[in-house]
Design a protein around this motif. Structure first.
Motif, PDB file in Angstrom:
ATOM      1  N   TRP A   1       0.822  -1.212   0.000  1.00 22.99           N
ATOM      2  CA  TRP A   1       0.000   0.000   0.000  1.00 22.99           C
ATOM      3  C   TRP A   1       0.851   1.255   0.000  1.00 22.99           C
ATOM      4  O   TRP A   1       0.516   2.249  -0.647  1.00 22.99           O
ATOM      5  N   ARG A   2       1.985   1.209   0.712  1.00 19.04           N
ATOM      6  CA  ARG A   2       2.897   2.361   0.706  1.00 19.04           C
ATOM      7  C   ARG A   2       3.497   2.574  -0.677  1.00 19.04           C
ATOM      8  O   ARG A   2       3.651   3.717  -1.118  1.00 19.04           O
TER       9      ARG A   2
ATOM     10  N   ASP B   1       3.073   5.926  -2.741  1.00 20.12           N
ATOM     11  CA  ASP B   1       4.233   6.685  -3.224  1.00 20.12           C
ATOM     12  C   ASP B   1       4.155   6.911  -4.730  1.00 20.12           C
ATOM     13  O   ASP B   1       4.448   8.005  -5.217  1.00 20.12           O
TER      14      ASP B   1
ATOM     15  N   GLN C   1      11.422   1.848   0.474  1.00 21.33           N
ATOM     16  CA  GLN C   1      10.708   1.000   1.432  1.00 21.33           C
ATOM     17  C   GLN C   1      11.640   0.180   2.313  1.00 21.33           C
ATOM     18  O   GLN C   1      11.191  -0.573   3.164  1.00 21.33           O
TER      19      GLN C   1
END
Length: 157
Positions: A47-48, A52, A68
Motif C-alpha cells: 500500500w505504501r 508513493d 521501502q
C-alpha cells in the motif's frame, strides 16, 4: 504527556526531541493499526508503494526498494504481484534501456482508495467518541502533519 515537556516558546531541544520521537512512533503505530484489516492479502509495504507512486509518479524498482527499505528481489516480487492485479504498469526507462519504470494504474488508484476507505471506516467510530474540541485538534494536527510531510519529503529541505 510529551507536550508538557516542551517549553512555551518551543525551543527546548529535549522537548523537541521527545515530540519528534513520539510523533514518529505514534503516527507509525496509528497507520499500522488503522490499516491492519484494510489491506487483506497485501502488506502495508504494498500500500505504501502504491501511495508513493500515486504521490510522486513512476519509479524504478530499485528506487522503490530503497524507499521501502526492502531487498530489490523482494520489491521485484511485489511489483510483479501488483502488476498481475493490474495495479501497476511497467514501461522502459527512457534514461536506461536496461531498466523499467513502474507507475500506478487507474485500477491501482481505485484499490488504494478502497484500502483508505476501509481504514477510515475503522477509525470513524472512534472519532465519534471524541469531543468537538478534540476532533478540531485532530483536524489541525492533520494539517500540520501534511505540512511536515511536505517539508521532510522535499529534497531541498
Amino acid at each position: 504527556m510529551v507536550v508538557a515537556v516542551i517549553e512555551k516558546n518551543g525551543k527546548n531541544a529535549s522537548g523537541l526531541d521527545a515530540l519528534a520521537l513520539e510523533l514518529t512512533r505514534t503516527s507509525g503505530r496509528f497507520a499500522r493499526i488503522a490499516g491492519r484489516t484494510a489491506g487483506v492479502g497485501y502488506s502495508l509495504v504494498a500500500w505504501r508503494v502504491l501511495a508513493d507512486l500515486e504521490q510522486t509518479g513512476s519509479a524504478r524498482v530499485s528506487e522503490l526498494a530503497q524507499q521501502q527499505r526492502v531487498a530489490q528481489p523482494s520489491m521485484t516480487g511485489l511489483v510483479q504481484r501488483l502488476e498481475h492485479e493490474g495495479w501497476v504498469d511497467r514501461s522502459p526507462d527512457p534514461d536506461d534501456g536496461r531498466a523499467s519504470r513502474v507507475a500506478i494504474t487507474e485500477a491501482g488508484r481505485a484499490a488504494l482508495d478502497e484500502y483508505r476507505r476501509i481504514a477510515a471506516d475503522r477509525v470513524r467510530p472512534h472519532l465519534g467518541e471524541l469531543s468537538d474540541f478534540d476532533r478540531a485538534t485532530l483536524a489541525r494536527a492533520v494539517e500540520l502533519m501534511q505540512q511536515l510531510s511536505e517539508r521532510i519529503g522535499d529534497p531541498r529541505a
